[in-house]
Design an enzyme around this catalytic site. Sequence first.
Site, PDB file in Angstrom:
ATOM      1  N   CYS A 142       0.852  -1.194   0.000  1.00  0.00           N
ATOM      2  CA  CYS A 142       0.000   0.000   0.000  1.00  0.00           C
ATOM      3  C   CYS A 142       0.887   1.243   0.000  1.00  0.00           C
ATOM      4  CB  CYS A 142      -0.905  -0.003   1.217  1.00  0.00           C
ATOM      5  SG  CYS A 142      -1.982   1.458   1.335  1.00  0.00           S
ATOM      6  N   CYS A 178      -1.144   6.322   6.688  1.00  0.00           N
ATOM      7  CA  CYS A 178      -2.495   5.929   7.102  1.00  0.00           C
ATOM      8  C   CYS A 178      -2.435   5.234   8.457  1.00  0.00           C
ATOM      9  CB  CYS A 178      -3.095   5.013   6.051  1.00  0.00           C
ATOM     10  SG  CYS A 178      -4.695   4.302   6.496  1.00  0.00           S
ATOM     11  N   CYS A 216      -7.624   0.858  -1.143  1.00  0.00           N
ATOM     12  CA  CYS A 216      -7.176   0.205   0.088  1.00  0.00           C
ATOM     13  C   CYS A 216      -7.021  -1.285  -0.200  1.00  0.00           C
ATOM     14  CB  CYS A 216      -8.184   0.436   1.214  1.00  0.00           C
ATOM     15  SG  CYS A 216      -7.715  -0.351   2.772  1.00  0.00           S
ATOM     16  N   GLN A 235     -18.655  -9.691  11.553  1.00  0.00           N
ATOM     17  CA  GLN A 235     -17.213  -9.862  11.378  1.00  0.00           C
ATOM     18  C   GLN A 235     -16.795  -9.447   9.970  1.00  0.00           C
ATOM     19  OE1 GLN A 235     -15.144 -10.408  13.660  1.00  0.00           O
ATOM     20  NE2 GLN A 235     -16.093 -11.571  15.313  1.00  0.00           N
ATOM     21  N   TYR A 266     -24.889 -11.770  23.835  1.00  0.00           N
ATOM     22  CA  TYR A 266     -24.382 -10.805  22.838  1.00  0.00           C
ATOM     23  C   TYR A 266     -24.446 -11.447  21.445  1.00  0.00           C
ATOM     24  CZ  TYR A 266     -22.174  -9.041  27.142  1.00  0.00           C
ATOM     25  OH  TYR A 266     -21.914  -8.614  28.429  1.00  0.00           O
ATOM     26  N   ASP A 279     -19.611 -13.100  23.329  1.00  0.00           N
ATOM     27  CA  ASP A 279     -18.852 -12.289  22.374  1.00  0.00           C
ATOM     28  C   ASP A 279     -19.219 -10.831  22.612  1.00  0.00           C
ATOM     29  OD1 ASP A 279     -17.331 -11.330  20.331  1.00  0.00           O
ATOM     30  OD2 ASP A 279     -18.535 -12.182  18.710  1.00  0.00           O
ATOM     31  N   CYS A 303     -12.852  -9.386  20.719  1.00  0.00           N
ATOM     32  CA  CYS A 303     -12.006  -8.598  19.819  1.00  0.00           C
ATOM     33  C   CYS A 303     -10.995  -7.767  20.604  1.00  0.00           C
ATOM     34  CB  CYS A 303     -12.862  -7.684  18.940  1.00  0.00           C
ATOM     35  SG  CYS A 303     -13.883  -6.518  19.875  1.00  0.00           S
ATOM     36  N   GLU A 359      -8.015 -11.396  17.622  1.00  0.00           N
ATOM     37  CA  GLU A 359      -9.246 -11.897  18.265  1.00  0.00           C
ATOM     38  C   GLU A 359      -8.869 -13.052  19.184  1.00  0.00           C
ATOM     39  OE1 GLU A 359     -13.768 -11.653  17.703  1.00  0.00           O
ATOM     40  OE2 GLU A 359     -12.132 -10.488  16.840  1.00  0.00           O
TER      41      GLU A 359
END
Length: 588
Positions: free
Chosen positions: A121, A127, A223, A344, A394, A480, A507, A578
């Site tokens: 990139c 970025c 991107c 996700q 969740y 989660d 996460c 994760e």
Amino acid sequence: MATGSSEEVLAVDVQNLIESLNQADDGGAETAGNEAEDSMTENLPEEGSEVDLDVVELASTGEGLALYKGSKRVYIVPFAVPGDTVKAKIYRHLRDENYTVADFISVVTPSPERDDSRVQCKYFAACSGCQFQMLDYAHQLRLKKRIVEKAFRHFSQLPPELVPAIQDTIGSPLQYGYRTKLTPHFDGPPGGRRGNNKQPFGSRPPIGFMLKGKRSTLDIEDCPIGTDAVRLGMKRERARMAVEYGKYTRGATILLRESTKRVPKKTTTTAAEDNSSSLSQPPSERETAAKDSSPPPAAEEDDVVRVETDEYTDLKTCVTDNNGTSTEYVGPYVFHNPAGSFFQNNNSILPVFTDYIRQHILPPSPSSSSSPDITTTTTSPSPPPQIKYLIDAYSGSGLFTITLSSLFPGGSVGIDISDASITYASRNAASNSLLSSSPSPNSLSPDGGVRFLAADANALFTGPEVLGRYPPDETAVVLDPPRKGCDAGFLRQLLAFAPRRVVYVSCNVHTQARDVGVLVRGETAGSGLQEDDGAEEKGGDDAGGKKKEEKEKKKKKTRYAIESIRGFDFFPQTGHVEGVAVLNRVDE
């Protein structure tokens, strides 16, 4: 760990590095405070000056931790890895926090681990999205394993013997082209924050992501971590803004969300014909297709990415309407979601990830109990009852409830606070022919099906919907939560309900480590979690207080043992990982 913010994590990494430097000099604990004080009063490089820094460690947030000219003051510099010597510009000395923030300029001497030819990139090192593109992917996975190790060492408040060895991080099948959702943005016209500026843009504003360490937007044409459909959507939206920028008087965020239309090979049609078909589309998609029927078929075809397999053709497009519907396939399962909601963002790893949860949501078979990474916690000579029920807290739009449902003959229930999520979760269960046969959508009476309930997770395990309907010895729970983790009230209720097995997905491995520590100790006290006075029964007068105290003494304390901990790389080229922790109730 209170909020799980990067600032909290960074502060601990800095403090641990300072302590290790002191110990290396035989300073010991006595001089640690003095060294910190000295680094606050020493002559520091002027803010805005450029210096060479030696990177000695990587923070769990992805930044390099560096030293300057033998000083023990820590400098935070992005886009750098241990072994690098980099030129950096001093941005700010944070004297109370005992570290300095610097902006990366260039590499003076590269680390043996660095290979800038790997970078794909042109915006890398400007970025704020990626940190690791210069690193071999196997090395990225090793770094993420270490992030999980540090999280449980620093934030679980558990002795080392209660934390099993962290397993190797599972990599993503795609290291680029994996993100199914991107949200570039543009800032408002100059002066828009001062007064009530109503002047539109005079030219197309920069559209992209934040510059690292700055409050301005970097104009990004493409991107490479986005999927092909998302990258096409980004190109299309930039072209639209080049024409329509004059309509805007304020900034905005642009949604780019991949959506998949799967067509079996035997009935594969052209993209234009498929877009006009409404039989297999959900209502919101049929409405969107009707509204967007004006462009010519050729234009629609240009926006469709075709992915061919032996069994089907996937037609992938990019949804930009937050209120639209996106569709994803995870193995044999289909999921419809509000395009702007959470799901996700790396579809390539989801089949591997959900299969891992399937393999670990139930206890290992007796034949595998001798495995070295399994902790046996049941001491009863008689075999425990079969786990028949699943509670998915969740649950969102039902990813785990649906993909795990076939393992639970008694039934599976997903609970989420969002009514919209529950609506889509029920629809997803129906799309996968798994919806419970119960006449009441909010009924939790187990019948072997899948159902969903909109409820506050903090009032879940103590309510009549669960107590008496789901025997704890026959129930597994999958969690989660959002990045902030669970709160004290939820964890207390979970301990009181005492399900036999818990799989905690997160996460944010730092708040996960904190919460797992609570479950292993069997109490929230001392965890750093904010206590909710309303979450527990209050003793009114002295007599009521004594009764409560006696009741607490008689209550059996529930605690858990960690069976395994493992990271999954949902976001290659970044410092995010994760975590999945598998827990068994300790029966004593």
